[in-house]
Every structure is written in structure tokens, then in C-alpha cells.
Design an enzyme around this catalytic site. Structure first.
Site, PDB file in Angstrom:
ATOM      1  N   LYS A  86       0.864  -1.173   0.041  1.00  0.00           N
ATOM      2  CA  LYS A  86      -0.055  -0.033   0.058  1.00  0.00           C
ATOM      3  C   LYS A  86       0.891   1.167  -0.066  1.00  0.00           C
ATOM      4  O   LYS A  86       0.676   2.221  -0.605  1.00  0.00           O
ATOM      5  CB  LYS A  86      -0.862   0.103   1.294  1.00  0.00           C
ATOM      6  CG  LYS A  86      -1.984  -1.423   1.313  1.00  0.00           C
ATOM      7  CD  LYS A  86      -2.654  -1.278   2.507  1.00  0.00           C
ATOM      8  CE  LYS A  86      -1.937  -1.229   4.014  1.00  0.00           C
ATOM      9  NZ  LYS A  86      -1.291  -2.460   4.228  1.00  0.00           N
TER      10      LYS A  86
ATOM     11  N   ARG B 123      -9.919   1.322   9.077  1.00  0.00           N
ATOM     12  CA  ARG B 123      -9.248   0.144   9.481  1.00  0.00           C
ATOM     13  C   ARG B 123     -10.394  -0.872   9.990  1.00  0.00           C
ATOM     14  O   ARG B 123      -9.989  -1.970  10.327  1.00  0.00           O
ATOM     15  CB  ARG B 123      -8.058   0.303  10.462  1.00  0.00           C
ATOM     16  CG  ARG B 123      -7.245  -0.421  10.657  1.00  0.00           C
ATOM     17  CD  ARG B 123      -6.140  -0.528   9.448  1.00  0.00           C
ATOM     18  NE  ARG B 123      -4.998  -1.040   9.845  1.00  0.00           N
ATOM     19  CZ  ARG B 123      -3.742  -0.766   9.468  1.00  0.00           C
ATOM     20  NH1 ARG B 123      -3.374   0.448   8.556  1.00  0.00           N
ATOM     21  NH2 ARG B 123      -2.571  -1.217   9.990  1.00  0.00           N
TER      22      ARG B 123
ATOM     23  N   ARG C 165      11.868  -5.917   4.837  1.00  0.00           N
ATOM     24  CA  ARG C 165      11.654  -4.202   4.858  1.00  0.00           C
ATOM     25  C   ARG C 165      12.704  -3.650   5.659  1.00  0.00           C
ATOM     26  O   ARG C 165      12.720  -4.081   6.767  1.00  0.00           O
ATOM     27  CB  ARG C 165      10.087  -4.177   5.170  1.00  0.00           C
ATOM     28  CG  ARG C 165       9.690  -2.438   5.499  1.00  0.00           C
ATOM     29  CD  ARG C 165       8.569  -2.148   5.379  1.00  0.00           C
ATOM     30  NE  ARG C 165       7.767  -2.664   6.347  1.00  0.00           N
ATOM     31  CZ  ARG C 165       6.315  -2.728   6.344  1.00  0.00           C
ATOM     32  NH1 ARG C 165       5.614  -2.086   5.437  1.00  0.00           N
ATOM     33  NH2 ARG C 165       5.863  -3.445   7.217  1.00  0.00           N
TER      34      ARG C 165
ATOM     35  N   ARG D  67      11.379  -1.999  11.065  1.00  0.00           N
ATOM     36  CA  ARG D  67      10.227  -1.498  12.031  1.00  0.00           C
ATOM     37  C   ARG D  67      10.152  -2.604  13.032  1.00  0.00           C
ATOM     38  O   ARG D  67      10.092  -3.732  12.823  1.00  0.00           O
ATOM     39  CB  ARG D  67       8.886  -1.501  11.318  1.00  0.00           C
ATOM     40  CG  ARG D  67       8.686  -0.093  10.507  1.00  0.00           C
ATOM     41  CD  ARG D  67       7.399   0.058   9.591  1.00  0.00           C
ATOM     42  NE  ARG D  67       6.299  -0.740  10.024  1.00  0.00           N
ATOM     43  CZ  ARG D  67       5.332  -0.637   9.377  1.00  0.00           C
ATOM     44  NH1 ARG D  67       5.219   0.069   8.113  1.00  0.00           N
ATOM     45  NH2 ARG D  67       3.905  -1.139   9.957  1.00  0.00           N
TER      46      ARG D  67
ATOM     47  N   ARG E 134      -0.861  -8.865  13.203  1.00  0.00           N
ATOM     48  CA  ARG E 134      -1.231  -7.834  12.464  1.00  0.00           C
ATOM     49  C   ARG E 134      -2.318  -8.536  11.280  1.00  0.00           C
ATOM     50  O   ARG E 134      -3.248  -7.868  10.856  1.00  0.00           O
ATOM     51  CB  ARG E 134      -0.098  -6.977  11.981  1.00  0.00           C
ATOM     52  CG  ARG E 134       0.502  -6.086  12.871  1.00  0.00           C
ATOM     53  CD  ARG E 134       2.056  -5.605  12.379  1.00  0.00           C
ATOM     54  NE  ARG E 134       1.924  -4.720  11.219  1.00  0.00           N
ATOM     55  CZ  ARG E 134       2.803  -4.628  10.513  1.00  0.00           C
ATOM     56  NH1 ARG E 134       4.048  -5.121  10.740  1.00  0.00           N
ATOM     57  NH2 ARG E 134       2.665  -4.129   9.391  1.00  0.00           N
TER      58      ARG E 134
HETATM   59  P1  AP5 Z   1       5.044  -1.491   1.849  1.00  0.00           P
HETATM   60  O1  AP5 Z   1       4.604  -0.669   0.623  1.00  0.00           O
HETATM   61  O2  AP5 Z   1       5.556  -1.089   3.087  1.00  0.00           O
HETATM   62  O3  AP5 Z   1       3.688  -2.477   2.390  1.00  0.00           O
HETATM   63  P2  AP5 Z   1       2.323  -1.738   3.159  1.00  0.00           P
HETATM   64  O4  AP5 Z   1       1.035  -2.567   2.630  1.00  0.00           O
HETATM   65  O5  AP5 Z   1       2.403  -0.501   3.348  1.00  0.00           O
HETATM   66  O6  AP5 Z   1       2.545  -2.501   4.615  1.00  0.00           O
HETATM   67  P3  AP5 Z   1       2.423  -1.946   6.118  1.00  0.00           P
HETATM   68  O7  AP5 Z   1       3.303  -3.138   6.977  1.00  0.00           O
HETATM   69  O8  AP5 Z   1       2.875  -0.635   6.363  1.00  0.00           O
HETATM   70  O9  AP5 Z   1       1.018  -1.980   6.231  1.00  0.00           O
HETATM   71  P4  AP5 Z   1      -0.026  -1.747   7.728  1.00  0.00           P
HETATM   72  O10 AP5 Z   1      -1.104  -1.716   7.112  1.00  0.00           O
HETATM   73  O11 AP5 Z   1       0.102  -2.971   8.401  1.00  0.00           O
HETATM   74  O12 AP5 Z   1       0.886  -0.913   8.506  1.00  0.00           O
HETATM   75  P5  AP5 Z   1       0.433   0.639   8.812  1.00  0.00           P
HETATM   76  O13 AP5 Z   1       1.727   1.390   8.836  1.00  0.00           O
HETATM   77  O14 AP5 Z   1      -0.696   1.107   8.271  1.00  0.00           O
HETATM   78  O15 AP5 Z   1       5.774  -3.012   1.232  1.00  0.00           O
HETATM   79  C1  AP5 Z   1       6.099  -3.910   2.162  1.00  0.00           C
HETATM   80  C2  AP5 Z   1       7.568  -4.396   1.700  1.00  0.00           C
HETATM   81  O16 AP5 Z   1       7.289  -4.894   0.507  1.00  0.00           O
HETATM   82  C3  AP5 Z   1       8.533  -3.297   1.487  1.00  0.00           C
HETATM   83  O17 AP5 Z   1       9.932  -3.662   1.634  1.00  0.00           O
HETATM   84  C4  AP5 Z   1       8.375  -2.871   0.019  1.00  0.00           C
HETATM   85  O18 AP5 Z   1       9.879  -2.411  -0.485  1.00  0.00           O
HETATM   86  C5  AP5 Z   1       8.279  -4.282  -0.718  1.00  0.00           C
HETATM   87  N1  AP5 Z   1       7.425  -4.256  -1.753  1.00  0.00           N
HETATM   88  C6  AP5 Z   1       6.279  -3.544  -1.782  1.00  0.00           C
HETATM   89  N2  AP5 Z   1       5.531  -3.937  -3.185  1.00  0.00           N
HETATM   90  C7  AP5 Z   1       6.345  -4.774  -3.619  1.00  0.00           C
HETATM   91  C8  AP5 Z   1       6.334  -5.704  -5.103  1.00  0.00           C
HETATM   92  N3  AP5 Z   1       5.376  -5.195  -5.663  1.00  0.00           N
HETATM   93  N4  AP5 Z   1       7.289  -6.545  -5.286  1.00  0.00           N
HETATM   94  C9  AP5 Z   1       8.290  -6.514  -4.464  1.00  0.00           C
HETATM   95  N5  AP5 Z   1       8.454  -5.874  -3.036  1.00  0.00           N
HETATM   96  C10 AP5 Z   1       7.614  -5.080  -2.680  1.00  0.00           C
HETATM   97  O19 AP5 Z   1      -0.055   0.263  10.587  1.00  0.00           O
HETATM   98  C11 AP5 Z   1       0.872  -0.040  11.709  1.00  0.00           C
HETATM   99  C12 AP5 Z   1       0.149   0.135  12.983  1.00  0.00           C
HETATM  100  O20 AP5 Z   1      -0.376   1.181  13.307  1.00  0.00           O
HETATM  101  C13 AP5 Z   1      -1.118  -0.816  12.907  1.00  0.00           C
HETATM  102  O21 AP5 Z   1      -0.765  -2.162  13.232  1.00  0.00           O
HETATM  103  C14 AP5 Z   1      -1.882  -0.144  13.971  1.00  0.00           C
HETATM  104  O22 AP5 Z   1      -1.303  -0.408  15.178  1.00  0.00           O
HETATM  105  C15 AP5 Z   1      -1.616   1.328  13.995  1.00  0.00           C
HETATM  106  N6  AP5 Z   1      -2.486   1.848  12.804  1.00  0.00           N
HETATM  107  C16 AP5 Z   1      -2.520   2.624  11.789  1.00  0.00           C
HETATM  108  N7  AP5 Z   1      -3.423   2.849  11.068  1.00  0.00           N
HETATM  109  C17 AP5 Z   1      -4.544   2.707  11.979  1.00  0.00           C
HETATM  110  C18 AP5 Z   1      -5.969   2.808  11.998  1.00  0.00           C
HETATM  111  N8  AP5 Z   1      -6.524   3.418  10.933  1.00  0.00           N
HETATM  112  N9  AP5 Z   1      -6.425   2.572  12.946  1.00  0.00           N
HETATM  113  C19 AP5 Z   1      -5.956   2.065  14.034  1.00  0.00           C
HETATM  114  N10 AP5 Z   1      -4.670   1.711  14.108  1.00  0.00           N
HETATM  115  C20 AP5 Z   1      -4.043   2.098  12.909  1.00  0.00           C
END
Ligand code: AP5
Length: 218
Positions: free
Chosen positions: A13, A88, A127, A160, A171
Site C-alpha cells: 500500500k 481500518r 523491509r 520497524r 497484524r
Molecule cells: P509496503 O509498501 O511497506 O507495504 P504496506 O502494505 O504499506 O505494509 P504496512 O506493513 O506498512 O501496512 P500495515 O497496514 O500493516 O501498517 P501501517 O503502517 O498502516 O511494502 C512492504 C515491503 O514490500 C517493502 O519492503 C517494499 O519495498 C516491498 N514491496 C512492496 N511492493 C512490492 C512488490 N510489488 N514487489 C516486491 N516488493 C515489494 O500500520 C501500522 C500500525 O499502526 C497498525 O498495526 C496499528 O497499530 C496502527 N494503525 C495504523 N493505522 C491505523 C488505524 N486507521 N486505526 C488503528 N490503528 C492504526
């Protein structure tokens, strides 16, 4: 246009949202990044959020809604926005729809990125992020030129804390339980919902995303 990016941890994402925003001048509202920034700044909000993030649990709704509201207020009318990590759960989605309605806006399109768990786990375990510019790399899939060093600003890349395997399992469970049901919610609410395979290369996924949203650079 207001686009929500949905999908499990590690599906890409953030990676896809950055490419979209850079190419078309869109704003990104990324709740995970906002929470990590608050945590790193040592604010009360950040300290509170950290307790949930460290366990892979969702931070409570009131706190998140407040953050998103502030970001929305700061936007110029007519700005195209991609929402990553928000909403979420069903309560956030309902409140979000109402927030937008009060200013005559709505979610226009929803993109669901999908990939198998083994792909997600491989991506998350490799990552690495830059603390200063936020660039995201992957040790095995999208590595920087010099190992451990950001190509853009030379920052020392870090892993991270919530990318540890036991937290990642939680997660993924939280995603299936709380966030995945939003796909049906948006399908029922008549937003355009696109399902895109997130497993192929970054470039292939980005092309599919632009095609789905009807965007082209010409
Ligand atoms: P990346 O693009 O970083 O993936 P992502 O989908 O953004 O993954 P996240 O782990 O950041 O998502 P998440 O939803 O769990 O975390 P968030 O920060 O929102 O790609 C991942 C890796 O793959 C990278 O190394 C990249 O280079 C590689 N890659 C990507 N695409 C690729 C491809 N096509 N081919 C090869 N490699 C590729 O949330 C974290 C925490 O915050 C949550 O657990 C929660 O505690 C809190 N939080 C956040 N938002 C909320 C909310 N709205 N409500 C409540 N709690 C929240």
C-alpha cells in the site's frame, strides 16, 4: 478524487501510494506514518499509540479519527487524496463517510491489493526504512545500492519494531478480522471497488492501479 487503499500488512500500500502521489501530485494520508511520527516525537498521542502498535493491535478509534480530521482540515478543496491504513474497521469507515458527507465529499474508489501470506511475510521480513526521508526498501526484493544505507539521503536504514514475526502474525489476524470486512461494506455502499493482485512487481502493480483508477500521464 478520494481513494482508499485496502490490503494486508506488507502488500505494498505504501509503495504504491507513494508512486501514485509522486506521479500525479496527490496527497497521501497514511495513519501508520502519522502514528510513527507522533511516537518518534515523543508526544502523548505517540506514547499512547505505541502500546497498541507494538502488539500489532489497532490504536483506538477516537485517537485515529482526531488525527485524520486534522489532516482533512488542512487540505485544499479539490485535492486528490489517497488514504492508506484508514479506515481500518467498520466504526472508522462509518465515521469517515459521515465526516466526508458533512463537507459534500465521498469515497470515490476503493482499491484492494491482494497477495498470499507467504508473499506478505517475505516482504515484511525484508523491509527496511529510512528514518529521515521515509523511503522504503527491501533487503531481497528492492535493495538499496549500498546495504543498510538510503539511496536518497544516506540515512541508516532500520527495521520497524512491529515487523517482528510474532507481531506480524497478529497484524495479519487483525486485518482479517477488522479490516477485510470493509471490502463488503464499500461494495454495498456503491463505491467502485477494484481488486488488484499485489504479488507481481512494483511496476506491474502500479500500472494495474493507474488503469483501475483511470489515470494516465499523457
Ligand atoms: P509496503 O509498501 O511497506 O507495504 P504496506 O502494505 O504499506 O505494509 P504496512 O506493513 O506498512 O501496512 P500495515 O497496514 O500493516 O501498517 P501501517 O503502517 O498502516 O511494502 C512492504 C515491503 O514490500 C517493502 O519492503 C517494499 O519495498 C516491498 N514491496 C512492496 N511492493 C512490492 C512488490 N510489488 N514487489 C516486491 N516488493 C515489494 O500500520 C501500522 C500500525 O499502526 C497498525 O498495526 C496499528 O497499530 C496502527 N494503525 C495504523 N493505522 C491505523 C488505524 N486507521 N486505526 C488503528 N490503528 C492504526
Amino acid at each position: 478524487m478520494h481513494v482508499v487503499l485496502l490490503g494486508p500488512p506488507g502488500v505494498g500500500k505504501g509503495t504504491q501510494g507513494i508512486l501514485l502521489a509522486d506521479a500525479f501530485g496527490w496527497e497521501r494520508i497514511v495513519t501508520g506514518d502519522l502514528l510513527r511520527a507522533a511516537r518518534d516525537a515523543g508526544t502523548e498521542l505517540g506514547r499512547e499509540a505505541q502500546q497498541y502498535m507494538a502488539r500489532g493491535e489497532l490504536v483506538h478509534d477516537q485517537l485515529i479519527i482526531g488525527i485524520v480530521q486534522e489532516k482533512l482540515k488542512a487540505l485544499t478543496l479539490g485535492t486528490n487524496v489517497v488514504f492508506d491504513g484508514f479506515p481500518r474497521n467498520s466504526s472508522q469507515a462509518l465515521t469517515f463517510s459521515m465526516m466526508l458527507q458533512t463537507v459534500g465529499l465521498a469515497i470515490d474508489q476503493v482499491v484492494v491489493l491482494e497477495a498470499d501470506d507467504d508473499v506478505l511475510i517475505k516482504r515484511i521480513s525484508g523491509r527496511r526504512s529510512c528514518p529521515s526521508c521515509g523511503a522504503v526498501y527491501n533487503q531481497s526484493l528492492a535493495s538499496p545500492i549500498r546495504e543498510g544505507v538510503c539511496d536518497t539521503d544516506g540515512g541508516a536504514l532500520f527495521r520497524r519494531a512491529d515487523d517482528e514475526p510474532s507481531t506480524v502474525r497478529n497484524r495479519l489476524e487483525v486485518y482479517r478480522r477488522e479490516t477485510e470486512p470493509l471490502i463488503a461494506y464499500y461494495e454495498k455502499s456503491h463505491a467502485l471497488v477494484h481488486h488488484i493482485a499485489g504479488g507481481p512487481s512494483v511496476e506491474v502493480v502500479q500500472t494495474a492501479l493507474r488503469d483501475a483508477l483511470g489515470l494516465s500521464l499523457s
